[in-house]
Design an enzyme around this catalytic site. Structure first.
Site, PDB file in Angstrom:
ATOM      1  N   CYS A 563       0.754  -1.203  -0.044  1.00 40.74           N
ATOM      2  CA  CYS A 563       0.120  -0.265  -0.241  1.00 40.74           C
ATOM      3  C   CYS A 563       0.750   1.204  -0.188  1.00 40.74           C
ATOM      4  O   CYS A 563       0.357   2.389  -0.340  1.00 40.74           O
ATOM      5  CB  CYS A 563      -0.711   0.059   1.048  1.00 40.74           C
ATOM      6  SG  CYS A 563      -1.837  -1.562   1.464  1.00 40.74           S
ATOM      7  N   HIS A 698      -2.477   8.057   6.828  1.00 37.44           N
ATOM      8  CA  HIS A 698      -2.754   6.707   5.804  1.00 37.44           C
ATOM      9  C   HIS A 698      -4.164   6.467   6.023  1.00 37.44           C
ATOM     10  O   HIS A 698      -4.963   6.417   5.245  1.00 37.44           O
ATOM     11  CB  HIS A 698      -1.833   5.663   6.557  1.00 37.44           C
ATOM     12  CG  HIS A 698      -1.967   4.425   5.575  1.00 37.44           C
ATOM     13  ND1 HIS A 698      -1.557   4.451   4.269  1.00 37.44           N
ATOM     14  CD2 HIS A 698      -2.295   3.063   5.739  1.00 37.44           C
ATOM     15  CE1 HIS A 698      -1.654   3.329   3.744  1.00 37.44           C
ATOM     16  NE2 HIS A 698      -2.091   2.474   4.636  1.00 37.44           N
ATOM     17  N   HIS A 741      -8.903   3.628  -0.620  1.00 38.94           N
ATOM     18  CA  HIS A 741      -7.589   3.228  -0.608  1.00 38.94           C
ATOM     19  C   HIS A 741      -6.999   2.631  -1.985  1.00 38.94           C
ATOM     20  O   HIS A 741      -7.316   1.682  -2.731  1.00 38.94           O
ATOM     21  CB  HIS A 741      -7.488   1.998   0.401  1.00 38.94           C
ATOM     22  CG  HIS A 741      -6.009   1.706   0.755  1.00 38.94           C
ATOM     23  ND1 HIS A 741      -5.015   2.248   0.251  1.00 38.94           N
ATOM     24  CD2 HIS A 741      -5.694   0.677   1.600  1.00 38.94           C
ATOM     25  CE1 HIS A 741      -3.888   1.562   0.765  1.00 38.94           C
ATOM     26  NE2 HIS A 741      -4.209   0.638   1.461  1.00 38.94           N
ATOM     27  N   HIS A1334      -3.049 -36.981 -50.676  1.00 35.63           N
ATOM     28  CA  HIS A1334      -3.161 -35.811 -51.450  1.00 35.63           C
ATOM     29  C   HIS A1334      -2.047 -34.909 -51.228  1.00 35.63           C
ATOM     30  O   HIS A1334      -2.503 -33.935 -50.775  1.00 35.63           O
ATOM     31  CB  HIS A1334      -4.563 -35.312 -51.474  1.00 35.63           C
ATOM     32  CG  HIS A1334      -4.842 -33.896 -52.231  1.00 35.63           C
ATOM     33  ND1 HIS A1334      -4.427 -32.942 -52.149  1.00 35.63           N
ATOM     34  CD2 HIS A1334      -5.732 -34.266 -53.448  1.00 35.63           C
ATOM     35  CE1 HIS A1334      -5.013 -32.109 -53.105  1.00 35.63           C
ATOM     36  NE2 HIS A1334      -5.853 -32.922 -53.991  1.00 35.63           N
ATOM     37  N   ASP A1518     -12.529 -36.469 -56.092  1.00 34.56           N
ATOM     38  CA  ASP A1518     -11.309 -36.053 -56.684  1.00 34.56           C
ATOM     39  C   ASP A1518     -11.149 -36.723 -57.958  1.00 34.56           C
ATOM     40  O   ASP A1518     -10.819 -36.195 -58.982  1.00 34.56           O
ATOM     41  CB  ASP A1518     -10.333 -36.397 -55.900  1.00 34.56           C
ATOM     42  CG  ASP A1518      -8.873 -35.851 -56.382  1.00 34.56           C
ATOM     43  OD1 ASP A1518      -8.360 -36.253 -57.147  1.00 34.56           O
ATOM     44  OD2 ASP A1518      -8.464 -34.707 -55.475  1.00 34.56           O
TER      45      ASP A1518
END
Length: 1790
Positions: A563, A698, A741, A1334, A1518
């Site tokens: 803090c 504080h 705070h 393929h 294909d």
């Protein structure tokens, strides 16, 4: 007669309270020792401190532990009372006496150095007790600077003296506490003589039969002989004065402050002297007499060592005869017969008065006076000299900025405080979902008990382009770090910081920021880890980025002390300034809340209030309320801030950090540790704690913290023993009651609030007490402590400065506090007399420019007592300047508003100045417009200009020319000035103006001079020295005057060309003097000839002007002058020019380094001035261009017009002075114009002459062009992480698995819709043969036909499960198929490679939208629409086409039979096909192929086994469709050597009948061109493939498209994800030794089948994980595994496609659709740049600077790798170092 001095040092400490009197003086000595004028005092204190620490280190542990820690010997003053109770009390007191006496004497004489004149003949030193040691120090120091070195040794003696006395005395009488606890060791007895006293003491000792060591003794006799001092053990003396009849009658005083006794040989001997006095090597000797208090004579020893031994012997063992000392001194004074006698003493004493009275009576003719050091020192003024070093400096706060809850500015912050607002509210949704993440009971996993906090609005807002960050980087960078950067910049703007200005250098600037959490990195950006995850989220990059952006070279620190982080960061910044590591600091703290885990953790730790805001000092305080906050302040040493003319908001006197090491727990506060810290900073600040008027506490609002802090604060600032006697009340407050705070930002919030309290002189109301005061608080009223429930005035009063303390604690035990002092007002030392000022405004974008103008106008309109000069100074000299600019020159604030307001709108469309600053050419005029007083105001006001002119004038006078100053300062009429003065004034002013402009940052690229102006031009080009310039100009003028008759010739300026004049003159004589422009000519000649020509010209209408000159320059009249000038100037040295010179003499350009003949200037006096020719020559040579800015350096604009008319494309022409305008105004208008076209004007230099009259104002900071960059925390994974959750692994639908769809995530149906989400794992064994069979470019490819099969599979599944009768027998048509970014598989990799397939059906429309998502590249890459249609209708429609198709087949067969078409076998066909596709045998279904150019037919036979569970086997598709590709890739008609052809799409694919195993088919197709590309080349081919069985068309693939690509692109398209492409064939030159980038495969997260759901859910959180309706139980016997039910809307592309574009096309996959990327590399590269930066491609113009859009080292790495992968080109990883703009990058790539 002489003057005599007597120096007296008593043995006493200051009387009164030792923590009062001593402390007051010692505080003053401490403060004085910080100043440069008191370096000897500082040295003295340092020497004594070091000696004392050395002596203490040698003590035994039990003694060492008695001493408190101390930085300076002065600190021990605070502990005198306590130390007296220990064996060290006397030792410390003896040292403090020495410091008190020597410090006072040294400090006084440093302030009055001439008074330290102690000569042997007229000075005598006397002393008592330990004062003899101080006396010896002065006697042994002929100079004051010698005092510290001897004081070091005497301090050692003093300390040991105290120790020995204590030891001896305790051996005589037991004392466990203070040595004086049982009574005094010394009594002063009045009214008794020495003999009587001694007899009585001896008698008493005999009666008591004490041991000889324990008896009493007489040791001191005063000057009158009727007072004595008696010493002995306390019990002995108590008995003496209570039992002796003689002493009962006397007046006696117990001297309780004297620690022990001495002056007796009964207990002390030589051995004690030996213990005390060390061996001293110094050879110093007494330089003035020092009188022995025992004999009354000067000490016999004069050398330092023996002298100190003798002094110690007398102190310990001999009786003092003060009467004899006074007698000796009086006798010497009488012999000297001085005119004056001065008694110099340290402190007031009755002895002083007695001595002065005696000498006044004995020396009636002498002026007798006293000088007492102590009051004299207390009267010394502080801050009369700079600090002696950086450690002694005060720290000035010069700028600040913030983003606090509800406050984007400090003004808004103050408003919130004054209104008493409580900013707490519920957690906003952009942080996390309160409904899911908050549980007031605390029972739910990972939830918070509180939903409250105080929050910054829109923390994601950021101007990324301003700070050179790409949107991508901005989004991934922690918003608190971004806001730290923003507030740092704003604070620097408020501080007026400009790089290169003042005493601060950017290489000595550091950043210090507090940060205690990583919410954004842990939660927000952690959801999508990208390039900037580390630099955008790790704490070190916060301050580091500020240093980087602002180009600061000093340290950057990220501080985490919980803090107290931000106040600790400020303290660290102060410490760095005090240590001298840096000269300026940007410091603060940051905290932006977004991680619910921290809320949960703090709640579980009982830190947070469940009920709302911080209730500081309330009886119901229940924890704190969390808060956002980011703030920055700028700090400098005070002397630097004053030198830089900064606004000083307040001053930090001291700061420190400590730890509550002895608290009951790590998070619990400890009042003793806090109080110790306060005492430490009070001592360092040198203040009286009772003078502190405000403490910003504080004050978190906790039951433990609030009372503890209040106790510690009151113990120091309102201690119990002085309660009620504070000179001022002590106000306390806490910002947390309003703002919550801020945790890591708590300190910066408190700090900024305190700055505002000082600024506004008001203490805001405290709103934390909601019910009543906490009863655990001490009695505040009794202590004089005030909690201001209403705003309280706290304004400056008297001369004393207001003092405050800011307090901040950390949850980890750290305590940080600092003492702050108000800044003193600085007077303006002069007046700014300039008439006009420039208001300059700039920005990086047009939007910000408009907003900047708007905000400045509003500021001017609203501010009071604002000075225009201050505003102009602030926005020009004290701000950074950017490419978008506006400048107005005004004379008042009202005029400023008027001129600025229109630009609020026009600025929005303004274009920026060029990135490359325009070159400036200097032009110098001749004498034609001369007037007396040229540059007079600038000469008066500018020291630089005046120094230049004075230097030139000095040279002129030394060369015997008259002074030309009268031509400038108007002390002479024009007609009285000689030609030399006029000419010298013109040239010297022009050169001085040019040099002054250079100091403004205007450097010439070339010069040109007109006639006389050529001398100035050559001087500025450094061809001529100053001396040579003066000589040539002065000589030229002198010769002119002596060789030419004035006004016999003249000059006329004509608005016509030379040809026009010649034609109209028709033979009349004249000469061309100057060609100034295409139609501007000056002619010269005799007056008569000129008048005749003038008449002719007037008749035809040509404008003409007769010039006011006495001669015809540049004509034949100059012949004699030229010859003489050549002769007299032969000694002049012409240097080669440093810049090009445009030569009007030769109509040419003299290049840099060219030689110039010495006859150049003399002959130019005769030759015509072809000014226009010189300009044109320079244009042709490229020396000047349309971008060149022209600046005329002259006393009036002349050349500017010539330039504009000769070079009409010139962008700007301006001049410095105008004869009809104020000098400064004219110059300013020019500077303003130059500024607007992009020149970097050094406004500091412009304002320098007036800076002492100017002040920095609090003008608005930069107006950001903000955009919101915020990665939202999605879902609730913070709640579930760490839990074992069911895995999503089993197929969701029982029994449904095919060879292409391996599982379904979900399957949902209703009456009109169906939705399937499935997965195809490309590494599943069922696909191994299909994919690896393929192969392209060596890798197996999931072909478009495999994707078609998946579409058939899902459409059939829906058809079967929907159970709608309308679908019965329906066929499936796969239409609008588009396939981008081919899925390529590395056969060597066994890692799962899942593909997600999404199918959404509209059952009413019979339509299924199908799309494919590749998690490996995070892209939707394929799309199709399947329709349910009637196959009978298809067959019916196809039947009409059958004949046409079969006829073409028959024709091909016939051609083959005739050899006109190629018939290929299976083997040959697939060998040819192998040029592109390497087919495995399962694909070899074509039995034969007949090929004729673009047309082919083939027979196809399928194997009997489909080899899997397929809807339509992909190898079957294909087999019948790939003939279309074979025509292009296998035949010879198309260029398939350099190119290849692949299909991205088809229109429809329908099979009316199944492609059956074992079936035999014919397939036919013709491929025709499909348009051309943007370069006119064929780029794509399209065809319809027909499949026939038994002569019937059973299938059609319509409009199958193939795109042509260069073969070099194979690596781009057919490369597994994560594999680096092979090196390109041609590489650009690489840097030697450059490391290679690791392949992304080494970095890529391996994807498991289970991880698909996790990855998609992470990418698209919000997906609801629910069981599928068909979810089976796991076969493994483990817990049921749930298949996720996804929110399908979240699987759509980030940018929703329109109705015509159903898949996400990005630039990287547009290769199948867009122009040929290989042939447009630069365009594609720019697209890549735009993609990676996440910016619009339109922004990336050629002029765009890459740094401005965020291309840094990291982004450069990413882009270079993308260029390798996508384009196969090689550039340096650090290419950003090689290029500046996008245009440069294009050149590099091309």
């Amino acid at each position: 007669m002489t003057s005599a001095k007597v120096l007296y040092f008593s043995g006493e400490i200051p009387q009164g309270d030792p923590e009062g009197d001593q402390r007051t003086l010692f505080r003053k000595l401490h403060l004085l020792s910080k100043e440069r004028d008191h370096v000897v005092l500082a040295s003295l204190l340092e020497c004594v401190t070091l000696t004392l620490k050395d002596e203490c280190s040698k003590l035994s542990p039990q003694y060492r532990d008695l001493l408190p820690p101390f930085e300076s010997v002065l600190d021990l003053t605070d502990h005198v009372v306590q130390l007296r109770k220990t064996p060290l009390g006397g030792a410390i007191e003896r040292v403090l006496v020495l410091v008190f006496q020597l410090g006072s004497l040294v400090a006084y004489h440093e302030a009055h150095p001439l008074e330290y004149n102690f000569t042997p003949a007229s000075t005598v030193i006397i002393g008592r007790g330990s004062g003899l040691l101080s006396a010896a120090a002065i006697g042994l120091s002929p100079s004051i600077v010698m005092v510290p070195s001897i004081a070091k040794e005497i301090a050692r003696i003093s300390f040991r003296f105290g120790l020995v006395v204590d030891k001896v005395c305790r051996s005589l009488e037991v004392s466990s506490d203070e040595i004086n606890s049982d009574g005094a060791w010394v009594y002063c007895v009045h009214g008794i003589g020495e003999k009587e006293a001694r007899d009585a003491v001896n008698q008493f000792n005999e009666i008591k039969a004490y041991p000889s060591t324990n008896g009493a003794s007489v040791f001191n006799v005063d000057d009158a002989g009727n007072s004595v001092s008696i010493g002995g053990p306390p019990k002995t003396l108590e008995a003496l004065f209570s039992e002796s009849n003689i002493f009962k009658k006397t007046k006696n005083v117990a001297m309780r402050k004297i620690q022990g006794m001495w002056h007796t040989d009964r207990v002390y001997g030589p051995e004690h002297v030996e213990q005390i006095v060390p061996k001293i090597e110094s050879a110093r000797e007494l330089h003035v007499p020092l009188i022995s208090p025992v004999s009354g004579d000067p000490f016999r020893e004069t050398e330092a060592g023996p002298l100190l031994e003798q002094i110690m012997e007398e102190i310990l063992m001999e009786r003092v005869r003060w009467d004899m000392i006074i007698e000796t001194v009086s006798k010497q004074l009488k012999q000297l017969m001085p005119k004056s006698v001065q008694l110099v003493s340290i402190q007031p004493s009755h002895y002083n008065q007695n001595m002065l009275e005696r000498w006044k009576s004995e020396l009636p003719d002498a002026a007798v006076s006293g000088l007492t050091m102590m009051p004299a020192i207390l009267e010394l003024a502080l801050e009369q000299s700079p600090p002696k070093d950086t450690r002694s400096s005060k720290i000035a706060v010069v700028g600040m900025s913030c983003r606090f809850p509800g406050s984007d500015t400090t003004e808004e912050f103050w408003e919130r405080l004054m209104l008493g607002e409580d900013m707490h509210r519920h957690i906003p949704p952009d942080r996390f979902d309160v409904e899911t993440h908050v549980d007031p009971t605390g029972k739910r996993h990972n939830t918070s008990k509180t939903s409250y906090g105080c929050f910054v609005d829109n923390p994601g807002l950021f101007d990324a382009m301003f700070f050179g960050m790409s949107p991508r980087e901005a989004e991934q960078t922690d918003p608190m770090q971004r806001l730290a950067l923003v507030t740092a910049y704003e604070a620097l703007e408020k501080a007026g910081y400009v790089d290169g200005r003042g005493v601060i250098h950017r290489k000595r600037v550091g950043t210090f920021y507090g940060q205690a959490s990583d919410d954004y990195r842990e939660v927000n950006s952690g959801q999508e880890v990208g390039t900037y995850f580390i630099p955008g989220g790790c704490r070190a990059f916060g301050p580091g980025r500020i240093n980087y952006f602002l180009n600061f070279w000093g340290p950057s620190f990220s501080v985490d002390t919980a803090c107290s982080s931000s106040l600790a960061a400020i303290q660290a910044a102060c410490s760095s300034l005090w240590s001298g590591d840096i000269d300026m600091a940007i410091t603060g703290g940051m905290n932006i809340l977004s991680n619910s885990d921290v809320y949960a953790g703090l709640s579980q730790g009982h830190f947070l209030s469940p009920t709302g805001g911080c209730k500081t000092w309330d009886e119901g305080a229940d924890g704190y309320c969390r808060s956002d906050g980011v703030g920055s302040v700028v700090l400098k040493r005070l002397e630097d801030a004053e030198a830089d003319n900064d606004n000083i908001l307040a001053v930090v006197l001291s700061a420190a950090t400590s730890h509550s090491a002895e608290a009951v727990s790590i998070t619990h506060p400890h009042d003793a540790a806090q109080a110790l810290l306060y005492n430490q900073i009070v001592r360092r600040a040198g203040i009286d704690p009772l003078e502190v008027g405000y403490v910003e506490m504080h004050g978190t609002g906790t039951q433990a913290g609030d009372p503890t802090e209040m106790r510690s604060v009151t113990s120091v600032f309102a201690p119990p023993h002085i309660q009620g006697s504070r000179p001022i009340p002590l106000h306390v407050g806490s910002v947390k009651a309003n703002m919550g705070h801020g945790e890591a930002a708590a300190g910066i919030m408190a700090f900024v609030k305190t700055m505002l309290v000082f600024q506004n002189g008001i203490i805001p109301p405290h709103i934390g007490v909601k019910t009543g005061l906490n009863p655990a608080l001490p009695d505040l009223d009794k202590a004089g402590v005030v909690i201001p429930f209403r705003a309280a005035n706290w304004r400056p009063t008297g001369t004393k400065k207001r003092l405050a303390m800011v307090n901040n604690f950390g949850a980890a035990g750290g305590n940080t506090a600092m003492i702050i002092e108000e800044a003193k007002a600085r007077p303006r030392l002069c007046e700014d007399i300039r008439e006009a000022h420039a208001i300059t405004i700039s920005a990086k974008t047009a939007v910000s420019l408009s907003l900047n103008i708007k905000r400045l106008v509003e500021y001017i309109e609203s501010a009071q007592d604002l000075s225009l000069a201050d505003v102009a100074y602030t926005v020009s000299a004290r701000r950074r300047h950017y490419e978008y600019r506006k400048s107005v020159v005004v004379r008042s604030l009202a005029e400023a508003i008027k001129h600025l307001q229109p630009h609020i709108e026009t600025a929005k469309s303004q274009t920026p100045t060029l990135v490359k600053r325009p070159p400036v050419a200097f032009a110098f005029a001749g004498q034609g417009t001369f007037y007396v007083g040229i540059a007079a105001q600038i000469y008066r006001d500018s020291p630089f200009f005046r120094a230049q002119i004075d230097q030139f004038d000095n040279l002129a006078r030394r060369q015997n020319f008259p002074s030309f100053l009268p031509a400038i300062n108007k002390t002479c009429a024009h007609e009285d000035l000689p030609a030399s003065s006029i000419h010298l004034a013109i040239v010297c002013v022009e050169v001085a103006l040019a040099r002054m402009c250079m100091t403004f940052g205007i450097k010439p690229c070339a010069v040109i001079g007109h006639s006389l102006g050529e001398y100035a031009a050559l001087a500025v080009a450094e061809v001529l020295s100053d001396s040579d310039t003066v000589f040539l100009v002065g000589t030229r003028a002198t010769i002119l005057e002596s060789n030419c008759s004035p006004y016999t010739h003249g000059m006329i300026s004509v608005r016509a060309s030379v040809d026009d004049i010649s034609r109209e003159a028709d033979g009349l004589p004249f000469e061309v003097s100057c060609i100034n422009g295409p139609n501007e000519t000056v002619i010269g000649g005799t007056v008569e000839n000129l008048e005749a020509v003038a008449d002719r010209l007037s008749k035809v209408g040509y404008r003409k002007t007769r010039l006011d000159v006495p001669h015809a320059y540049h004509t034949a009249q100059m012949d004699n002058v030229v010859n003489e000038l050549i002769r007299q100037s032969q000694g002049i040295a012409y240097n080669t020019p440093k810049i090009p010179i445009m030569s009007p003499r030769d109509s040419s350009v003299i290049e840099t380094g060219a030689n110039i003949d010495s006859s150049y200037l003399p002959t130019s006096l005769k030759k015509a001035v072809d000014f226009a020719g010189a300009l044109n020559a320079a244009w042709e040579a490229g020396v000047v261009s349309k971008s060149t800015v022209w600046l005329e350096l002259s006393h009036h604009p002349v050349c500017s017009g010539f330039i504009n008319r000769t070079l009409p494309n010139t962008s700007l022409t301006c001049s410095t002075l105008h004869r009809d305008s104020d000098n400064w105004t004219s110059l300013l208008k020019t500077l303003s114009s130059l500024y607007e076209v992009g020149l970097n004007i050094d406004w500091n230099e412009y304002h320098r002459p007036f800076e002492h009259a100017l002040r920095l104002v609090s003008a608005p900071t930069y107006a950001w062009n903000n955009k919101d960059y915020w990665i939202q925390y999605r879902g609730d994974w913070n709640l579930t992480k760490g839990q074992v959750l069911p895995e999503a692994e089993l197929p969701a639908v029982s029994g449904f698995r095919t060879s292409s769809i391996h599982r379904l995530y979900s399957e949902n149906y209703d009456s009109s819709t169906a939705h399937l989400l499935g997965e195809c794992n490309m590494t599943d064994l069922s696909l191994k043969g299909v994919i690896e069979g393929h192969a392209m470019n060596g890798y197996g490819v999931a072909s478009s036909f495999l994707h078609a099969e998946m579409a058939f599979t899902l459409a059939r599944r829906i058809q079967e499960k929907a159970s709608l009768s309308t679908f019965t027998g329906m066929g499936i048509n796969v239409t609008n198929f588009e396939y981008h970014d081919p899925v390529v598989k590395d056969a060597s990799s066994l890692d799962p490679y899942p593909i997600v397939v999404d199918a959404e059906a509209n059952l009413e429309m019979g339509e299924v939208q199908i799309k494919w998502f590749n998690p490996a590249i995070e892209k939707w890459y394929c799309h199709a629409i399947a329709y349910y249609e009637d196959p009978s209708t298809w067959l019916s429609n196809w039947s009409r086409t059958t004949r046409l198709v079969t006829s073409r087949i028959d024709a091909l067969v016939a051609m083959s039979n005739k050899g006109m078409a190629n018939k290929l076998t299976t083997s040959l066909a697939y060998t040819l096909f192998g040029k592109l596709v390497d087919y495995s045998s399962m694909y070899h279904t074509m039995q034969w192929v007949i090929l004729n150019e673009d047309e082919a037919v083939a027979e196809v036979v399928f194997p009997a086994d489909t080899q899997g569970d397929w809807a339509v086997p992909p190898h079957f598709i294909d087999g019948v469709v790939s003939l279309s590709g074979f025509i292009l890739n296998g035949g010879t008609h198309f260029d398939n050597v350099n190119n290849f052809f692949i299909t991205p799409s088809w229109k429809s694919m329908r099979f009316a009948k199944p492609l059956a195993p074992g079936g035999r088919y014919l397939t036919y197709v013709r491929m025709i061109p499909e348009g051309v590309d943007d370069k006119g080349r064929l780029g794509s081919y399209v065809g319809d493939v027909y499949i026939l069985q038994d002569g019937e068309i059973v299938g059609v693939v319509e409009a199958i498209l193939f795109r042509q690509w260069p073969r070099i692109m194979l690596n781009r398209f057919f490369q597994p994800v994560g594999m680096a492409p092979p090196a390109p064939r041609v590489e650009k030159k690489r840097d030697a030794g450059r490391g290679t980038l690791p392949s992304s495969s080494s970095l890529q997260e391996k994807t498991t089948a289970t991880a698909v759901t996790a990855k998609i859910t992470a990418r698209f959180p919000g997906s609801v994980i629910t069981p599928s309706r068909s979810a089976p139980i796991s076969k493994s016997g483990s817990s049921p595994k749930i298949v996720p039910q996804l929110d399908y809307s979240l699987l759509t592309p980030r940018t929703s496609p329109n109705s015509d574009e159903r898949i996400e096309k990005t630039d990287s996959d547009s290769g199948f659709e867009e122009a040929d990327g290989a042939n447009d590399v630069t365009s594609r590269a720019v697209e890549i740049l735009a993609e990676e930066l996440a910016v619009d491609k339109g922004l990336l113009t050629d002029e765009c600077e890459i740094a401005d859009i965020g291309v840094d080292s990291l982004m450069s790495l990413v882009i270079s790798q993308k260029l390798r992968e996508d384009l196969g080109i090689e550039v340096r990883d650090a290419f950003y170092l090689e290029v500046t703009t996008i245009g440069d990058l294009k050149k590099l790539l091309s």
